[in-house]
Design a protein around this motif. Structure first.
Motif, mmCIF file in Angstrom:
data_model
loop_
_atom_site.group_PDB
_atom_site.id
_atom_site.type_symbol
_atom_site.label_atom_id
_atom_site.label_comp_id
_atom_site.label_asym_id
_atom_site.label_seq_id
_atom_site.Cartn_x
_atom_site.Cartn_y
_atom_site.Cartn_z
ATOM 1 N N UNK A 1 91.101 41.432 -11.890
ATOM 2 C CA UNK A 1 92.531 41.134 -12.211
ATOM 3 C C UNK A 1 92.159 39.519 -12.239
ATOM 4 N N UNK A 2 91.345 39.016 -11.076
ATOM 5 C CA UNK A 2 91.026 37.590 -11.394
ATOM 6 C C UNK A 2 90.497 37.107 -12.713
ATOM 7 N N UNK B 1 91.356 34.187 -17.468
ATOM 8 C CA UNK B 1 90.979 34.241 -19.081
ATOM 9 C C UNK B 1 92.193 34.157 -19.794
ATOM 10 N N UNK B 2 93.186 34.174 -19.088
ATOM 11 C CA UNK B 2 94.688 33.928 -19.779
ATOM 12 C C UNK B 2 95.174 35.118 -20.539
ATOM 13 N N UNK B 3 94.835 36.342 -19.883
ATOM 14 C CA UNK B 3 94.850 37.479 -20.784
ATOM 15 C C UNK B 3 96.521 37.852 -20.684
ATOM 16 N N UNK B 4 97.265 38.107 -22.093
ATOM 17 C CA UNK B 4 98.395 38.031 -22.213
ATOM 18 C C UNK B 4 99.231 39.088 -21.507
ATOM 19 N N UNK B 5 98.526 40.409 -21.410
ATOM 20 C CA UNK B 5 99.260 41.357 -20.616
ATOM 21 C C UNK B 5 97.925 42.592 -20.370
ATOM 22 N N UNK B 6 98.255 42.872 -19.075
ATOM 23 C CA UNK B 6 97.166 43.976 -18.641
ATOM 24 C C UNK B 6 97.910 45.047 -17.814
ATOM 25 N N UNK C 1 105.291 48.213 -4.483
ATOM 26 C CA UNK C 1 104.492 47.280 -3.681
ATOM 27 C C UNK C 1 103.171 46.830 -4.013
ATOM 28 N N UNK C 2 102.502 47.955 -5.103
ATOM 29 C CA UNK C 2 101.335 47.536 -5.362
ATOM 30 C C UNK C 2 101.526 46.279 -6.328
ATOM 31 N N UNK C 3 102.549 46.232 -7.134
ATOM 32 C CA UNK C 3 102.680 44.850 -8.103
ATOM 33 C C UNK C 3 102.953 43.856 -7.267
ATOM 34 N N UNK D 1 97.902 36.744 -7.231
ATOM 35 C CA UNK D 1 97.771 35.870 -8.191
ATOM 36 C C UNK D 1 99.195 35.581 -8.948
ATOM 37 N N UNK D 2 99.731 34.615 -8.449
ATOM 38 C CA UNK D 2 100.981 34.330 -9.035
ATOM 39 C C UNK D 2 101.379 34.229 -10.331
ATOM 40 N N UNK D 3 100.405 33.956 -11.242
ATOM 41 C CA UNK D 3 100.601 33.624 -12.440
ATOM 42 C C UNK D 3 99.795 35.001 -13.486
ATOM 43 N N UNK D 4 99.621 35.871 -12.546
ATOM 44 C CA UNK D 4 98.928 37.067 -13.303
ATOM 45 C C UNK D 4 99.958 37.751 -14.215
#
Length: 341
Positions: A229-230, A235-240, A314-316, A323-326
């Motif tokens: 996730x880091x 890498x500024x992935x749009x959606x994971x 809770x996982x989300x 990562x606040x910007x994830x």
């Protein structure tokens, strides 16, 4: 305090290749004859499928005697004054066939760091020579079979492994080889404009993702949840979309950055308390210390849907805490309604 085993570091395929090239070039410049050198990649405590592989470097004045990767390739060409060096992928070293990697197609899959080190040494050692035109072939014994244990084919590196390395050292504490592979796949997916990338943990998750997306956009992250996730965030992935079963996802919500058992087990007292607090139901953790067993108990009580939703939420929240910007969305496989699949 328990004594902890000191994990062994190692050297990358790039470091071994550069060392072999240096020895090969030194010999050729003394003998003025074609030369072959071999090196065996030393063992280490990393998750590294290339441990023990034999790397072969050949130098000659023509390519007639080289056994090259059958995939179409162009040589990496380096010119220095009147001298030149052409570098080819031999049998067992991959050739890049798709865009999005550090090396463009259709060149040998040799990362910039070892490639630059080879070129620098060639420049230093030949600065007093003129009109020396050498050909270099880099091969790996059984490299095609080793590559089947990597993601090379998925990202378009065919018929062999990649010659990797940035710092030259493999750091087992971070399982760098696996994480580097994940990073390469993420970069490749982003470069090839996949709007959604899928992280999967386990065969079931992978199979479900395959029914919804191209394999180039699906990345098996092993247990490396936080690290993957880091990388995606950086890498500024749009959606994971992160897919895994409820057992592993429970670990994520409890803050496990790596879900392998050696990093700890689920805190069932905490899980019991959270179920009591959120679902107003007290599970019997003495009867079943497994998440599956708890799911079955809650299913009988008519609360399994709410349980799935609780774990997912809770996982989300935990991922957002890391990562606040994830742009990562965690989904458990058991929750069909959440999946919408």
């Amino acid at each position: 305090m328990r004594n902890q085993k000191v994990l062994r570091k190692g050297y990358t395929t790039g470091t071994h290749t550069v060392a072999s090239f240096r020895s090969c070039l030194d010999t050729l410049l003394v003998t003025n004859k074609a030369c072959i050198t071999k090196t065996t990649k030393i063992d280490n405590d990393d998750l590294d499928v290339t441990k023990g592989c034999e790397i072969i470097v050949s130098l000659d004045f023509s390519i007639e005697n080289f056994l090259l990767n059958p995939t179409f390739q162009k040589a990496q060409l380096f010119k220095c004054e009147t001298n030149s060096l052409e570098i080819y992928a031999g049998i067992g070293v991959g050739v890049v066939t798709k865009k999005g990697l550090k090396v463009p197609p259709p060149y040998p899959a040799i990362n910039p760091a070892p490639l630059n080190a080879i070129q620098d040494y060639f420049k230093i050692k030949t600065n007093k020579r003129q009109h020396l035109h050498l050909k270099c072939c880099i091969s790996v014994v059984n490299g095609q079979e080793i590559a089947k244990q990597t993601a090379n084919a998925k990202v378009g590196v065919l018929e062999g492994i990649s010659i990797l390395g940035t710092t030259g050292v493999v750091k087992p504490v971070s399982s760098s080889a696996y994480i580097d592979s994940v990073k390469t796949q993420i970069e490749f997916a982003i470069q090839n404009r996949y709007e959604t990338i899928y992280f999967t943990l386990g065969n079931s998750a992978f199979n479900i993702a395959c029914s919804k997306a191209n394999k180039e956009a699906i990345i098996e992250i092993g247990n490396f949840v936080y690290d993957s996730i880091e990388v995606a965030t950086n890498q500024n992935a749009k959606e994971v979309i992160f897919l895994c079963g409820i057992g592993k996802m429970t670990k994520v919500y409890q803050g496990f950055k790596n879900t392998h058992n050696r990093f700890g087990v689920i805190d069932f007292d905490k899980l019991q308390a959270d179920i009591k607090r959120n679902l107003n139901y007290e599970v019997d953790i003495e009867a079943t210390l497994t998440v599956k067993g708890i799911s079955q108990e809650l299913e009988k009580a008519g609360l399994v849907k709410e349980f799935y939703e609780m774990i997912t939420l809770k996982a989300n929240k935990q991922i957002k805490k890391w990562f606040k910007t994830s742009n990562v969305k965690a989904i458990i496989l058991e929750e069909k309604e959440v999946l919408g699949w």
